[in-house]
Design an enzyme around this catalytic site. Structure first.
Site, PDB file in Angstrom:
ATOM      1  N   GLY A 188       0.789  -1.217   0.000  1.00  0.00           N
ATOM      2  CA  GLY A 188       0.000   0.000   0.000  1.00  0.00           C
ATOM      3  C   GLY A 188       0.828   1.276   0.000  1.00  0.00           C
ATOM      4  CB  ILE A 196       2.768  14.621   4.308  1.00  0.00           C
ATOM      5  CG1 ILE A 196       2.105  13.313   4.779  1.00  0.00           C
ATOM      6  CG2 ILE A 196       3.390  14.422   2.926  1.00  0.00           C
ATOM      7  CD1 ILE A 196       0.868  12.930   3.996  1.00  0.00           C
ATOM      8  CD  GLU A 247      -1.479  24.563   8.188  1.00  0.00           C
ATOM      9  OE1 GLU A 247      -2.689  24.553   8.441  1.00  0.00           O
ATOM     10  OE2 GLU A 247      -0.904  23.662   7.551  1.00  0.00           O
ATOM     11  CB  ALA A 281       0.890   2.742   9.032  1.00  0.00           C
ATOM     12  CG  HIS A 334      22.536   8.717  33.944  1.00  0.00           C
ATOM     13  ND1 HIS A 334      22.079   9.947  33.520  1.00  0.00           N
ATOM     14  CD2 HIS A 334      23.872   8.854  34.189  1.00  0.00           C
ATOM     15  CE1 HIS A 334      23.091  10.797  33.531  1.00  0.00           C
ATOM     16  NE2 HIS A 334      24.188  10.167  33.923  1.00  0.00           N
TER      17      HIS A 334
END
Length: 466
Positions: free
Chosen positions: A40, A184, A203, A320, A444
């Site tokens: 896909g 994306i 945007e 996904a 750590h």
């Protein structure tokens, strides 16, 4: 005619995982894929190839900007070989999709290459080189999504492109205009910015990654501006025109003034739409909603009781791993089991660098819902591990119920946040408190120490290292 217990239409992460789980549970299973390779969008033109280019461009960026500081001297000029980078990306894709072929054979799943469409609720016609028809007691629709577009934009797929074309450019853009400041657009924008392109983000919302916690958006915006991205939020695109090898984008800013951007490429990344073209859903009695998504109930069952739908083609986040969970859910439901999915605990990730990851409620959502909460944050720059690797941008924020201390949301931006968010998912799945996390030992030096420190800050405002 071959008959099956289950037929899966679509071989993306949702479809192929559903098929594997059905086969594991003893069902005779078929999978139908119209393209020549399985996997896909995610494996072929999405998650996997974009991460390959992100990693390659990250190596280049490090070589140019950071190797000298690390004591690594490279004689001569460091150069980008874009053709080789794209070739490596494709090799990763080929290896990954080949792995899906192996899994189909291993699990005795019959693979049909061609366009699957319903003849009725139990019969599926498969058009293609080897046209045929199969019968299935149950069908799972997993046909995914395609890139969305704005009605006035003519995608020529040469200069005005989608993410699919951006993954195989033959040259590095001089100036890439990206319409859309979501996952994306930012990921592919960062790939080409690292390689030397000027990148302008346009945007519509008032900030980039607008669906995530506002603090994450603010921090990523700061990082991107430091990398000389030009970010234009609150801009409504009104036209995109190609003139020769130049693309002209016009938009209205928040004052209503028209502004113009000129570049040699324009990436349109305004989201994705469910893909049901050619499915002939109505012949099977499967209803679609007003946005073109397959209608489902809480069991992911469509209006045709023997047909289910999962992934990008139904409501919810187009991720996904969400599709995979739904694929397993349907398979186990068909086997008579009682699976569950907590959609609040599906993590979201942006694979820029620094990475951005989130699970649960944002501060904005908690405020809107009137839920009393407390927040604890810890900056990545306060970690020894971050200073050692020079990855000091970002922070971890934990939101907890003010009364019970139960963790309600975990939001982080920083190195390896995509991997670290799993700790937040596990904690919330088992309804841990911020104090529970704060009392767990974290190795750590690691980046995950920021999670412990943020939990300490949320519990009693007592982070140790700031």
């Amino acid at each position: 005619m071959n008959t099956y217990d289950v037929a899966v239409i679509g071989s993306g992460p949702g479809g192929y995982v559903a098929a594997i789980r059905c086969a594991q549970l003893g069902m005779k299973t078929a999978i139908i894929e119209k393209y020549n390779t399985l996997g896909g969008t995610c494996l072929n033109v999405g998650c996997i190839p974009s991460k390959a280019l992100l990693d390659s461009s990250h190596h280049y960026d490090d070589a140019v900007k950071h190797f000298e500081e690390h004591g690594i001297d490279i004689p001569g000029e460091v150069k980008v070989n874009l053709e080789k980078m794209i070739t490596r990306k494709q090799a990763v894709v080929d290896q990954t999709t080949g792995g899906i072929n192996f899994l189909m054979k291993k699990n005795n799943i019959d693979v049909y290459q061609g366009l699957g469409s319903f003849k009725d609720a139990t019969h599926i016609s498969i058009a293609g080189e080897n046209a045929t028809e199969i019968e299935a007691k149950h069908t799972i629709i997993a046909t995914g999504s395609k890139p969305s577009n704005l009605p006035f934009i003519n995608l020529d797929k040469e200069r005005i492109i989608t993410s699919t074309e951006a993954l195989k450019l033959k040259e590095i853009p001089k100036h890439l205009i990206v319409i859309g400041g979501g996952v994306i657009g930012l990921e592919l924008g960062q790939v080409y910015r690292r390689l030397g392109a000027e990148v302008t983000i346009v945007e519509y919302a008032d900030r980039i990654i607008p669906t995530m916690d506002a603090g994450l958006s603010k921090e990523l915006n700061k990082v991107f501006k430091k990398a000389k991205f030009k970010i234009n939020a609150s801009h409504q695109v009104t036209s995109v025109e190609r003139v020769g090898d130049e693309v002209i984008v016009k938009a209205n800013n928040k004052k209503g003034e028209e502004v113009e951007f000129k570049g040699d490429y324009c990436l349109v990344s305004v989201g994705r739409r469910p893909y049901t073209d050619g499915l002939n859903a109505e012949a099977a009695g499967v209803k679609l909603d007003e946005r073109g998504r397959v209608e489902i109930n809480e069991h992911l069952q469509t209006s045709a009781s023997n047909i289910y739908a999962i992934g990008d083609v139904v409501k919810g986040a187009m991720l996904a791993h969400k599709a995979e969970e739904e694929g397993v859910f349907v398979a186990e439901t068909l086997a008579g089991q009682k699976p569950h999915i907590n959609y609040n605990l599906i993590p979201g990730v942006v694979y820029t660098w620094p990475e951005v990851a989130s699970v649960g409620k944002t501060e904005e959502q908690l405020k809107a819902d009137g839920i009393a909460y407390k927040a604890g944050s810890f900056p990545m720059r306060a970690l020894g591990r971050s200073r050692a690797s020079m990855d000091i941008d970002g922070f971890v924020k934990i939101l907890a119920d003010k009364t019970t201390d139960e963790v309600l949301g975990v939001h982080m931006i920083g190195a390896r946040a995509a991997d670290m968010i799993a700790e937040g998912v596990v904690a919330m799945e088992y309804r841990a408190s911020a104090e529970d996390i704060s009392r767990m030992s974290h190795a750590h030096p690691t980046y995950t120490e920021a999670i412990k420190e943020a939990a300490l800050a949320a519990t009693a405002d007592r982070a140790l290292h700031i």
